[in-house]
Enzyme design. Structure first.
Site, mmCIF file in Angstrom:
data_model
loop_
_atom_site.group_PDB
_atom_site.id
_atom_site.type_symbol
_atom_site.label_atom_id
_atom_site.label_comp_id
_atom_site.label_asym_id
_atom_site.label_seq_id
_atom_site.Cartn_x
_atom_site.Cartn_y
_atom_site.Cartn_z
ATOM 1 N N TRP A 1 0.815 -1.212 0.000
ATOM 2 C CA TRP A 1 0.000 0.000 0.000
ATOM 3 C C TRP A 1 0.846 1.257 0.000
ATOM 4 C CZ3 TRP A 1 -4.376 -0.439 -2.071
ATOM 5 C CH2 TRP A 1 -5.140 -1.592 -1.900
ATOM 6 N N ASP B 1 -1.732 6.522 6.443
ATOM 7 C CA ASP B 1 -2.800 5.675 5.918
ATOM 8 C C ASP B 1 -3.066 4.592 6.967
ATOM 9 O OD1 ASP B 1 -4.389 3.795 4.653
ATOM 10 O OD2 ASP B 1 -3.096 3.550 2.892
ATOM 11 N N LYS C 1 -12.436 -1.847 6.025
ATOM 12 C CA LYS C 1 -11.607 -2.817 6.750
ATOM 13 C C LYS C 1 -12.087 -2.920 8.203
ATOM 14 C CE LYS C 1 -9.255 -2.810 2.936
ATOM 15 N NZ LYS C 1 -8.085 -2.010 2.648
HETATM 16 C C1 LIG Z 1 -7.550 -1.355 1.380
HETATM 17 C C2 LIG Z 1 -6.478 -0.350 1.556
HETATM 18 C C3 LIG Z 1 -6.350 0.756 0.685
HETATM 19 C C4 LIG Z 1 -7.212 0.952 -0.541
HETATM 20 O O1 LIG Z 1 -8.496 1.200 -0.253
HETATM 21 P P1 LIG Z 1 -9.566 1.465 -1.428
HETATM 22 O O2 LIG Z 1 -10.783 1.741 -0.665
HETATM 23 O O3 LIG Z 1 -9.615 0.214 -2.253
HETATM 24 O O4 LIG Z 1 -9.081 2.611 -2.212
HETATM 25 C C5 LIG Z 1 -5.364 1.675 0.948
HETATM 26 N N1 LIG Z 1 -4.526 1.519 1.983
HETATM 27 C C6 LIG Z 1 -4.605 0.462 2.815
HETATM 28 C C7 LIG Z 1 -3.643 0.350 3.954
HETATM 29 C C8 LIG Z 1 -5.584 -0.497 2.632
HETATM 30 O O5 LIG Z 1 -5.668 -1.554 3.461
#
Ligand SMILES: *Cc1c(COP(=O)(O)O)cnc(C)c1O
Length: 365
Positions: A105, A176, A200
């Site tokens: 990511w 993030d 998540k």
């Molecule tokens: C799932 C995830 C993303 C991407 O999320 P989207 O909603 O598909 O854009 C970005 N960063 C992390 C750490 C993730 O787990």
């Protein structure tokens, strides 16, 4: 029917009580005669839902008064562009963005930001196969960087930060936290920006939570779409454009549920215990392999491999037969992955541990 435990990395398991309440309120929200999906985002019913969700999230994460909570769309991947478009306007001249590359990511974040500015990978764990977070003494940070970006929990690689990076000067720290927000106590004041997709650990896909310090609003590049300009979003209480109303409603139910459980500190204690149980089963002998250094093993996403990968299909079929679902690893790394988010009960982790022991032919302890 066998009890089902869903180990999906996302969209992922939600608390049963939340889904039950949503089902009960589906056709008629609290006597309004309307489903939440049918309400105007500007009507009193939805405004009440929105305000409660923001207030509960602020309480759960002890978000200081000088931070705004924004409900946006586009997910974590869109924020990889929205962040530079909102922060690069602070720079007087050509800007550099610092990154720490700890997995898939953060790698995607680097590539997206490179479209907007010079990027500097201050440290990378790629050489080690993303087995941990490089110690901060080894990072080569840029003085005056526009911001420093980290992914504090790498969902695919199973790598979680065990420290908060220290920043230099007024370089904001951007994190993030998509896959571990609300799983542990954090000090929001250490960050300039925190973002995360909801699917998540918060709620349904379609909602992105952004927590941003006041002084970082109002610096968007002219090319930034208005709907993605944090200042415009903040000035309009996340209703410049129509927000993902139903996702916000479910997220609000999850926040209320977490408060009832005792808040983030209480859920963190449970998460520590769940992760301890699962890693202990993986480490019991060399039947299974997890390559992440213990200090950075994610409490939320636990990738692992069978030493004998020829048995992968048999392992997954046996798991499904026991109601242990979605354990297949991400296609980029293979193997298995068990995501054990807040909503995964400890009974689910115990059921997985029992299966791991049985499949490895271990006698029960
Ligand atoms: C799932 C995830 C993303 C991407 O999320 P989207 O909603 O598909 O854009 C970005 N960063 C992390 C750490 C993730 O787990």
């Amino acid at each position: 029917m066998t009890h089902i435990y869903n180990f999906s990395a996302g969209p992922a398991v939600l608390p049963h009580a939340v889904l039950a309440q949503a089902a009960a309120e589906m056709l008629d929200w609290q006597g309004s005669g309307m489903s939440v999906m049918e309400m105007s985002h500007r009507g009193p019913e939805f405004i009440a839902i929105y305000q409660q969700a923001v207030a509960d999230l602020r309480e759960l994460l002890t978000v200081p008064d000088n931070y705004r909570i924004l409900f946006m769309q586009g997910g974590g991947l869109a924020e990889n562009a929205i962040v530079p478009m909102n922060l690069l306007g602070r720079a007087a001249g050509p800007a550099t963005i610092d990154f720490v590359h700890t997995g898939s990511w953060s790698g995607k974040s680097v590539r997206e930001a490179a479209r907007y500015a010079t990027v500097n990978v201050a440290a990378s764990a790629e050489q080690s196969g993303f087995a941990g977070v490089p110690p901060q003494q080894s990072w080569r940070l840029t003085p005056g960087a526009a911001y420093l970006h980290v992914c504090t929990n790498e969902t695919i690689d199973g790598v979680e930060f065990d420290f908060v990076p220290t920043i230099q000067g007024d370089t904001p720290l951007v994190a993030d936290m998509s896959s571990h927000i609300l799983s542990r106590v954090i000090d929001v004041s250490k960050y300039g920006v925190i973002f995360g997709g909801a699917q998540k650990n918060i709620g349904p896909a379609g909602l992105t939570v952004v927590i941003v310090r006041d002084d970082l609003l109002g610096h968007a590049l002219p090319i930034c779409p208005s709907a993605f300009d944090w200042k415009i979003v903040a000035d309009n209480d996340s209703m410049y454009n129509t927000p993902p109303t139903y996702a916000i409603y479910i997220a609000g139910l999850v926040f209320a549920h977490l408060k009832k459980l005792g808040g983030v500190a209480a859920i963190e204690a449970l998460n520590i215990e769940k992760a301890r149980l699962l890693y202990a089963a993986l480490d019991a002998d060399d039947f299974y392999v997890n390559r992440v250094v213990p200090a950075n093993r994610s409490r939320m996403n636990v990738p692992f491999f069978l030493r004998d990968e020829a048995r992968n299909t048999e392992f997954l079929a046996g798991a499904t037969a026991r109601g242990l679902l979605q354990l297949k690893g991400h296609k980029s790394v293979g193997g298995m992955r068990a995501s054990i988010y807040n909503a995964m009960p400890i009974e689910g982790v115990q059921a997985l541990v029992d299966y791991l022991n049985d499949f490895a032919g271990r006698s029960h302890r």
